[in-house]
Design an enzyme around this catalytic site. Sequence first.
Site, PDB file in Angstrom:
ATOM      1  N   LYS A  94       0.827  -1.367  -0.024  1.00  0.00           N
ATOM      2  CA  LYS A  94      -0.198   0.093  -0.126  1.00  0.00           C
ATOM      3  C   LYS A  94       0.708   1.338   0.172  1.00  0.00           C
ATOM      4  CE  LYS A  94      -1.856  -1.426   3.737  1.00  0.00           C
ATOM      5  NZ  LYS A  94      -1.424  -2.538   3.864  1.00  0.00           N
ATOM      6  N   GLN A 153      -2.669  -2.290   7.289  1.00  0.00           N
ATOM      7  CA  GLN A 153      -3.134  -3.621   7.467  1.00  0.00           C
ATOM      8  C   GLN A 153      -3.768  -4.197   6.515  1.00  0.00           C
ATOM      9  OE1 GLN A 153      -3.572  -1.639  10.600  1.00  0.00           O
ATOM     10  NE2 GLN A 153      -1.615  -1.845  10.734  1.00  0.00           N
TER      11      GLN A 153
HETATM   12  P1  IMP Z   1      -1.364  -5.537  16.301  1.00  0.00           P
HETATM   13  O1  IMP Z   1      -2.049  -4.806  15.207  1.00  0.00           O
HETATM   14  O2  IMP Z   1      -0.154  -5.146  16.805  1.00  0.00           O
HETATM   15  O3  IMP Z   1      -2.139  -5.681  17.515  1.00  0.00           O
HETATM   16  O4  IMP Z   1      -1.363  -7.179  15.905  1.00  0.00           O
HETATM   17  C1  IMP Z   1      -2.390  -7.740  15.671  1.00  0.00           C
HETATM   18  C2  IMP Z   1      -1.944  -8.711  14.387  1.00  0.00           C
HETATM   19  O5  IMP Z   1      -1.957  -7.831  13.250  1.00  0.00           O
HETATM   20  C3  IMP Z   1      -0.726  -9.500  14.284  1.00  0.00           C
HETATM   21  O6  IMP Z   1      -0.925 -10.705  13.509  1.00  0.00           O
HETATM   22  C4  IMP Z   1       0.243  -8.686  13.571  1.00  0.00           C
HETATM   23  O7  IMP Z   1       1.428  -9.348  12.914  1.00  0.00           O
HETATM   24  C5  IMP Z   1      -0.726  -8.151  12.389  1.00  0.00           C
HETATM   25  N1  IMP Z   1      -0.390  -6.772  11.981  1.00  0.00           N
HETATM   26  C6  IMP Z   1      -0.437  -5.641  12.455  1.00  0.00           C
HETATM   27  N2  IMP Z   1       0.021  -4.419  11.627  1.00  0.00           N
HETATM   28  C7  IMP Z   1       0.451  -5.194  10.596  1.00  0.00           C
HETATM   29  C8  IMP Z   1       0.807  -4.550   9.458  1.00  0.00           C
HETATM   30  O8  IMP Z   1       1.163  -3.344   9.354  1.00  0.00           O
HETATM   31  N3  IMP Z   1       1.342  -5.566   8.488  1.00  0.00           N
HETATM   32  C9  IMP Z   1       1.136  -6.886   8.479  1.00  0.00           C
HETATM   33  N4  IMP Z   1       0.525  -7.475   9.735  1.00  0.00           N
HETATM   34  C10 IMP Z   1       0.231  -6.453  10.873  1.00  0.00           C
END
Ligand code: IMP
Length: 426
Positions: A21, A225
């Site tokens: 992105k 994400q």
């Molecule tokens: P959190 O967003 O840190 O709470 O993580 C929750 C899940 O989302 C985990 O599996 C992370 O690896 C994934 N995740 C969070 N941000 C990203 C991103 O920018 N790219 C890929 N995976 C993400």
Amino acid sequence: MFGPKTHCVVVVGAQWGDEGKGKVVDVLAERADLVVRYQGGANAGHTVHTAAGEFVLHQIPSGILQGAVCLVGNGVVLDPETFFTELDALAAQGIKTDHKIFVSDRAHLTLPFHKLLDRAREKRERIGTTGRGIGPTYEDKYGRRGLRVGDLGNLARARELVAARVASTNEILALLGSPDRADAGEHRAMLDRLAPRLLPLAVDAGRVVYEALERGEAILLEGAQGALLDVDHGTYPYVTSSNTTAGGAAVGVGIGPTAIDAVLGVVKAYTTRVGNGPLPTEAEPAVATRIRDLGGEFGATTGRPRRCGWFDAVVVRYAVRVNGLTGLAVTKLDVLDTFAEIPVGVGYRLDGEQVDSMPADVERIDRVEPIYETLPGWQKSLADVRRLADLPPAARAYLDRLQDLARAPIRYVSVGTHRDQIIEVS
Ligand code: IMP
Ligand code: MG
């Protein structure tokens, strides 16, 4: 993308994040007046390559590199440490940031105690979070005890609120058996330092966007994400804590859904995921390693190796539906240059029956078996291709198949990391 009838475009990830992105936003931002992030926080990692070098942005919209005015929307959880570190680094690299970046007065702040909680919970819950305090900040937001950017205007009240949060965090950390403790003095000092620097950047972001729309300006809403990490529509509970999908853009910016004219979904020509949870088309280790090495598939935020597999049409078709995608940008097609054969997941089998949409229940997703179709590779470098007509026939056929399976038109194809390595499909 932008045109007489297309003023407001959302760019979303249509898989599990890291679809590229950052690069797509960078390319589109050349024509945008305003770029707004609408959800997520410093968990994002957007890598952009320009003539000036490589930039990794976590908190600041990627549009800053093209000189667009950037906004951090109310739906974002803002980590002020990352934000200002990034801002200073950009300025040091010669990027103009003065009067170019503003934050919503309604955005919630991620503070150090949120990160301690995230890490302590992760030890038990094993979601594979980035440890950036994202979940706990959104918990505070929806629990109606969060601190918003605008609250820094009343420093005495902000100090009180944060002192209470630090105290209850320390009780929770003790209950979780964590040796970590949040430091009240550190938080107090941080608020005092932050207020004078952050408040001058605070705006009613929804109003800024509304007025820009009234003037007919080009606005890009930048997602972080991907759809399968959306808290409602993703592979729950292995998701992030925000609505990554296009509906989240309206809420997270403070405009109505009718203001959005187009939604571009970014997909890799294959699939990756970082963190735990199901990944139906995950490749066997040797193949996954090959894709990872060719694609440089390591997390931009945590450095973790990304799990790799084949394009999953069930995932992308689902993303087309839940986002209302009007077009696709396929990235990293060049990563598949050397493969003689390329499997594509076209459906799932579950308990002997064919399933063509993503199940809700993670236990069921874990048990699906992908149905593959194998397409011939092109075995040529795509690095210098700039027009669809110049693609090798097998690469063209691969894209045609993805488009048919996904049921959305391909608008862009990226064939390398650099800004100009992109094919615009007219
Ligand atoms: P959190 O967003 O840190 O709470 O993580 C929750 C899940 O989302 C985990 O599996 C992370 O690896 C994934 N995740 C969070 N941000 C990203 C991103 O920018 N790219 C890929 N995976 C993400
Ligand atoms: Mg990323």
